[in-house]
Design a protein around this motif. Structure first.
Motif, PDB file in Angstrom:
ATOM      1  N   MET A 240       9.068  -4.293   8.272  1.00 21.38           N
ATOM      2  CA  MET A 240       9.229  -3.932   6.870  1.00 21.38           C
ATOM      3  C   MET A 240      10.118  -2.699   6.676  1.00 21.38           C
ATOM      4  O   MET A 240       9.801  -1.604   7.149  1.00 21.38           O
ATOM      5  CB  MET A 240       7.861  -3.671   6.242  1.00 21.38           C
ATOM      6  N   GLY A 241      11.248  -2.895   5.987  1.00 23.12           N
ATOM      7  CA  GLY A 241      12.159  -1.811   5.675  1.00 23.12           C
ATOM      8  C   GLY A 241      13.086  -1.380   6.792  1.00 23.12           C
ATOM      9  O   GLY A 241      13.898  -0.472   6.600  1.00 23.12           O
ATOM     10  N   ALA A 242      12.998  -2.020   7.970  1.00 18.13           N
ATOM     11  CA  ALA A 242      13.799  -1.572   9.112  1.00 18.13           C
ATOM     12  C   ALA A 242      15.296  -1.709   8.866  1.00 18.13           C
ATOM     13  O   ALA A 242      16.086  -0.970   9.464  1.00 18.13           O
ATOM     14  CB  ALA A 242      13.401  -2.356  10.366  1.00 18.13           C
ATOM     15  N   ASP A 243      15.700  -2.627   7.987  1.00 15.69           N
ATOM     16  CA  ASP A 243      17.120  -2.834   7.721  1.00 15.69           C
ATOM     17  C   ASP A 243      17.611  -2.056   6.500  1.00 15.69           C
ATOM     18  O   ASP A 243      18.738  -2.258   6.047  1.00 15.69           O
ATOM     19  CB  ASP A 243      17.390  -4.334   7.521  1.00 15.69           C
ATOM     20  N   PHE A 244      16.772  -1.159   5.980  1.00 19.68           N
ATOM     21  CA  PHE A 244      17.133  -0.368   4.807  1.00 19.68           C
ATOM     22  C   PHE A 244      17.399   1.057   5.272  1.00 19.68           C
ATOM     23  O   PHE A 244      16.470   1.816   5.596  1.00 19.68           O
ATOM     24  CB  PHE A 244      15.994  -0.422   3.788  1.00 19.68           C
ATOM     25  N   PRO A 245      18.667   1.490   5.380  1.00 16.24           N
ATOM     26  CA  PRO A 245      19.003   2.802   5.972  1.00 16.24           C
ATOM     27  C   PRO A 245      18.259   3.985   5.358  1.00 16.24           C
ATOM     28  O   PRO A 245      17.809   4.871   6.100  1.00 16.24           O
ATOM     29  CB  PRO A 245      20.518   2.899   5.771  1.00 16.24           C
ATOM     30  N   GLY A 256       9.870  11.365  13.053  1.00 15.27           N
ATOM     31  CA  GLY A 256      10.712  11.293  14.228  1.00 15.27           C
ATOM     32  C   GLY A 256      11.285   9.907  14.462  1.00 15.27           C
ATOM     33  O   GLY A 256      11.137   8.994  13.648  1.00 15.27           O
ATOM     34  N   PRO A 257      11.947   9.715  15.619  1.00 13.16           N
ATOM     35  CA  PRO A 257      12.638   8.434  15.903  1.00 13.16           C
ATOM     36  C   PRO A 257      11.681   7.360  16.402  1.00 13.16           C
ATOM     37  O   PRO A 257      11.674   6.988  17.578  1.00 13.16           O
ATOM     38  CB  PRO A 257      13.647   8.833  16.983  1.00 13.16           C
ATOM     39  N   VAL A 258      10.849   6.856  15.501  1.00 13.08           N
ATOM     40  CA  VAL A 258       9.902   5.801  15.860  1.00 13.08           C
ATOM     41  C   VAL A 258      10.353   4.490  15.214  1.00 13.08           C
ATOM     42  O   VAL A 258      11.087   4.498  14.222  1.00 13.08           O
ATOM     43  CB  VAL A 258       8.482   6.154  15.396  1.00 13.08           C
ATOM     44  N   PRO A 259       9.949   3.342  15.758  1.00  8.01           N
ATOM     45  CA  PRO A 259      10.355   2.056  15.184  1.00  8.01           C
ATOM     46  C   PRO A 259       9.800   1.872  13.776  1.00  8.01           C
ATOM     47  O   PRO A 259       8.677   2.300  13.478  1.00  8.01           O
ATOM     48  CB  PRO A 259       9.758   1.022  16.147  1.00  8.01           C
ATOM     49  N   CYS A 260      10.583   1.257  12.928  1.00  6.97           N
ATOM     50  CA  CYS A 260      10.114   0.876  11.598  1.00  6.97           C
ATOM     51  C   CYS A 260       9.387  -0.456  11.725  1.00  6.97           C
ATOM     52  O   CYS A 260       9.997  -1.485  12.054  1.00  6.97           O
ATOM     53  CB  CYS A 260      11.286   0.754  10.622  1.00  6.97           C
ATOM     54  N   ALA A 267     -10.161  -6.846  10.193  1.00 11.54           N
ATOM     55  CA  ALA A 267     -11.291  -6.957  11.110  1.00 11.54           C
ATOM     56  C   ALA A 267     -12.421  -7.639  10.354  1.00 11.54           C
ATOM     57  O   ALA A 267     -12.890  -7.111   9.331  1.00 11.54           O
ATOM     58  CB  ALA A 267     -11.721  -5.586  11.615  1.00 11.54           C
ATOM     59  N   PHE A 268     -12.839  -8.783  10.830  1.00  7.82           N
ATOM     60  CA  PHE A 268     -13.851  -9.559  10.122  1.00  7.82           C
ATOM     61  C   PHE A 268     -15.178  -8.791  10.092  1.00  7.82           C
ATOM     62  O   PHE A 268     -15.527  -8.123  11.071  1.00  7.82           O
ATOM     63  CB  PHE A 268     -14.058 -10.907  10.821  1.00  7.82           C
ATOM     64  N   PRO A 269     -15.921  -8.793   8.995  1.00  8.81           N
ATOM     65  CA  PRO A 269     -15.617  -9.581   7.808  1.00  8.81           C
ATOM     66  C   PRO A 269     -14.786  -8.885   6.729  1.00  8.81           C
ATOM     67  O   PRO A 269     -14.064  -9.546   6.000  1.00  8.81           O
ATOM     68  CB  PRO A 269     -17.021  -9.876   7.258  1.00  8.81           C
ATOM     69  N   ASN A 270     -14.825  -7.536   6.617  1.00  9.68           N
ATOM     70  CA  ASN A 270     -14.343  -6.924   5.379  1.00  9.68           C
ATOM     71  C   ASN A 270     -13.575  -5.624   5.546  1.00  9.68           C
ATOM     72  O   ASN A 270     -13.388  -4.891   4.583  1.00  9.68           O
ATOM     73  CB  ASN A 270     -15.532  -6.664   4.443  1.00  9.68           C
ATOM     74  N   LEU A 271     -13.103  -5.317   6.754  1.00  8.54           N
ATOM     75  CA  LEU A 271     -12.367  -4.075   7.009  1.00  8.54           C
ATOM     76  C   LEU A 271     -10.884  -4.388   7.110  1.00  8.54           C
ATOM     77  O   LEU A 271     -10.470  -5.178   7.967  1.00  8.54           O
ATOM     78  CB  LEU A 271     -12.865  -3.422   8.293  1.00  8.54           C
ATOM     79  N   ILE A 272     -10.071  -3.778   6.257  1.00  8.39           N
ATOM     80  CA  ILE A 272      -8.641  -4.072   6.156  1.00  8.39           C
ATOM     81  C   ILE A 272      -7.861  -2.788   6.389  1.00  8.39           C
ATOM     82  O   ILE A 272      -8.148  -1.754   5.777  1.00  8.39           O
ATOM     83  CB  ILE A 272      -8.316  -4.671   4.776  1.00  8.39           C
ATOM     84  N   ILE A 273      -6.863  -2.843   7.274  1.00  8.72           N
ATOM     85  CA  ILE A 273      -6.081  -1.678   7.654  1.00  8.72           C
ATOM     86  C   ILE A 273      -4.600  -2.005   7.522  1.00  8.72           C
ATOM     87  O   ILE A 273      -4.158  -3.078   7.945  1.00  8.72           O
ATOM     88  CB  ILE A 273      -6.373  -1.268   9.114  1.00  8.72           C
ATOM     89  N   GLY A 274      -3.843  -1.092   6.941  1.00  6.73           N
ATOM     90  CA  GLY A 274      -2.393  -1.218   6.885  1.00  6.73           C
ATOM     91  C   GLY A 274      -1.746  -0.062   7.610  1.00  6.73           C
ATOM     92  O   GLY A 274      -2.220   1.082   7.521  1.00  6.73           O
ATOM     93  N   GLU A 275      -0.664  -0.318   8.330  1.00  4.56           N
ATOM     94  CA  GLU A 275       0.018   0.723   9.100  1.00  4.56           C
ATOM     95  C   GLU A 275       1.522   0.653   8.896  1.00  4.56           C
ATOM     96  O   GLU A 275       2.133  -0.410   9.041  1.00  4.56           O
ATOM     97  CB  GLU A 275      -0.284   0.575  10.592  1.00  4.56           C
ATOM     98  N   THR A 276       2.116   1.786   8.553  1.00  2.00           N
ATOM     99  CA  THR A 276       3.559   1.974   8.608  1.00  2.00           C
ATOM    100  C   THR A 276       3.783   3.233   9.448  1.00  2.00           C
ATOM    101  O   THR A 276       2.830   3.936   9.785  1.00  2.00           O
ATOM    102  CB  THR A 276       4.176   2.168   7.212  1.00  2.00           C
ATOM    103  N   PRO A 277       5.026   3.565   9.800  1.00  2.00           N
ATOM    104  CA  PRO A 277       5.237   4.795  10.571  1.00  2.00           C
ATOM    105  C   PRO A 277       4.779   6.055   9.850  1.00  2.00           C
ATOM    106  O   PRO A 277       4.483   7.065  10.485  1.00  2.00           O
ATOM    107  CB  PRO A 277       6.755   4.813  10.793  1.00  2.00           C
TER     108      PRO A 277
END
Length: 374
Positions: A240-245, A256-260, A267-277
């Motif tokens: 997500m967004g890696a091609d947007f300079p 820092g220089p981490v991958p986008c 995680a069943f049943p009801n735990l939701i996690i989102g991760e970006t850099p």
């Protein structure tokens, strides 16, 4: 019926989204035995700080004392008054507002006004030190505070599984600062918000924000998509967004220089996690009835390296923008929940799932197997 034309079957029947009997079986099979994130440590930073919660009908009081967080049933052992009614605050002691019974940090009774009234035989009261508040197990992973209603639950890391435990420990560590905390009431069964976030098929129809309206300018869902249907979890991953300079430059400036990359983990049943850099996101959807639920939502921003302290104003701006954007997405998603709840009550057939909804299928398959297991 046209169900055979689709890639995957809709495992759960409409009744599973409103039937009280099925709801009770869900609570017994997958919720009451487990661990549930109900708060974060940054909500309890000082000695005596407390929050109150409700978990499957049980009123909870979480309080920091002696350097740790304890959870009690928020009910006095005398005549059932709630010890604390405020959603949060600070209490120097656990004192009942009704008759003044007072409890130590560990929940043991320490003071009873007019103790002679409770002595039997007279002068030999055995209440002090023996009567205790009902305590519930507490465990932490990163800044997340989990509570279980089971007397002897499995260890938290075992319940979460290795993948989920690693994620919550890393993404909600002290390297991240909370920028948004919300609790949202939903007029629908808990599975409806969960299933909504497991697919991108609804995005074009429900979401009208700037990113959704300009997919070519800022590619959000690129072609390098991965779905993983694991043991007790599912994941969506892309660049997500890696091609947007400008986005790549923002990531470099903040962390820092981490991958986008983007990861969405359920995680069943009801735990939701989102991760970006730069950001980590948490949503816990808790049932409150057969046709009602509640979401605990937290958004965290990476603090950045000490050498990048000059980026503090930029981080504040990013935190504010991310909170604004997430609130909009949550609002647009929630707008459809009541319509879906109305529909499942009136449907006389099972649903249909396409290839972009296979994470919904994996969740439904797990839940059906868990609830109907002997």
């Amino acid at each position: 019926m046209f169900i055979h034309d689709t890639r995957l079957p809709h495992v759960l029947e409409p009744g599973c989204y409103h039937d009280p009997g099925w709801y009770e079986r869900e609570l017994a099979a997958v919720f009451r035995p487990g661990w549930h994130c109900v708060a974060t440590l940054d909500e309890l930073p000082r000695e005596g700080d407390f929050v109150t919660r409700e978990l499957f009908g049980a009123p909870l009081l979480l309080r920091r004392a002696g350097g740790q967080v304890r959870a009690f049933r928020n009910v006095c052992a005398h005549r059932f008054s709630a010890l604390c009614l405020a959603p949060s605050g600070r209490a120097a002691s656990l004192r009942c507002p009704y008759h003044g019974w007072t409890y130590a940090d560990d929940g043991a009774l320490t003071c009873v006004p007019d103790p002679a009234s409770f002595a039997s035989p007279p002068g030999k009261s055995a209440l002090i030190g023996r009567v205790k508040l009902t305590a519930h197990p507490v465990a932490c992973a990163g800044q997340l505070v989990f509570v279980s209603l089971a007397e002897q639950p499995a260890p938290l890391d075992q319940w979460l599984g290795a993948r989920t435990h690693e994620l919550v420990t890393r993404l909600f560590s002290i390297d991240y600062q909370r920028v948004l905390a919300r609790t949202i009431e939903h007029p629908c069964n808990w599975k409806i918000p969960v299933e909504n976030v497991l697919e991108t098929y609804h995005v074009d129809e429900l979401h009208r924000g700037w990113l959704a309206r300009h997919p070519r300018l800022v590619p959000v869902f690129d072609e390098q998509i991965e779905h993983e249907l694991g043991d007790g979890f599912s994941e969506y991953r892309d660049r997500m967004g890696a091609d947007f300079p400008p986005y790549r430059a923002l990531v470099r400036a903040l962390v820092g220089p981490v991958p986008c990359r983007y990861r969405h983990h359920h995680a069943f049943p009801n735990l939701i996690i989102g991760e970006t850099p730069v950001l980590s996101f948490l949503q816990v959807v808790t049932p409150t009835g057969p046709a009602s639920s509640r979401s605990l939502v937290r958004l965290y921003l990476h603090r950045g390296a000490p050498a990048r302290a000059w980026t503090a104003p930029l981080r504040r701006l990013v935190g504010a923008a991310a909170s604004w954007f997430l609130n909009g997405v949550l609002r647009e998603d929630a707008a459809i929940y009541e319509a879906v709840q109305t529909g499942v009550r009136g449907s006389d057939r099972g649903g249909v799932l396409g290839a972009r909804e296979e994470r919904v299928w994996a969740f439904q398959r797990w839940l059906a197997d868990s609830v109907t297991a002997p």
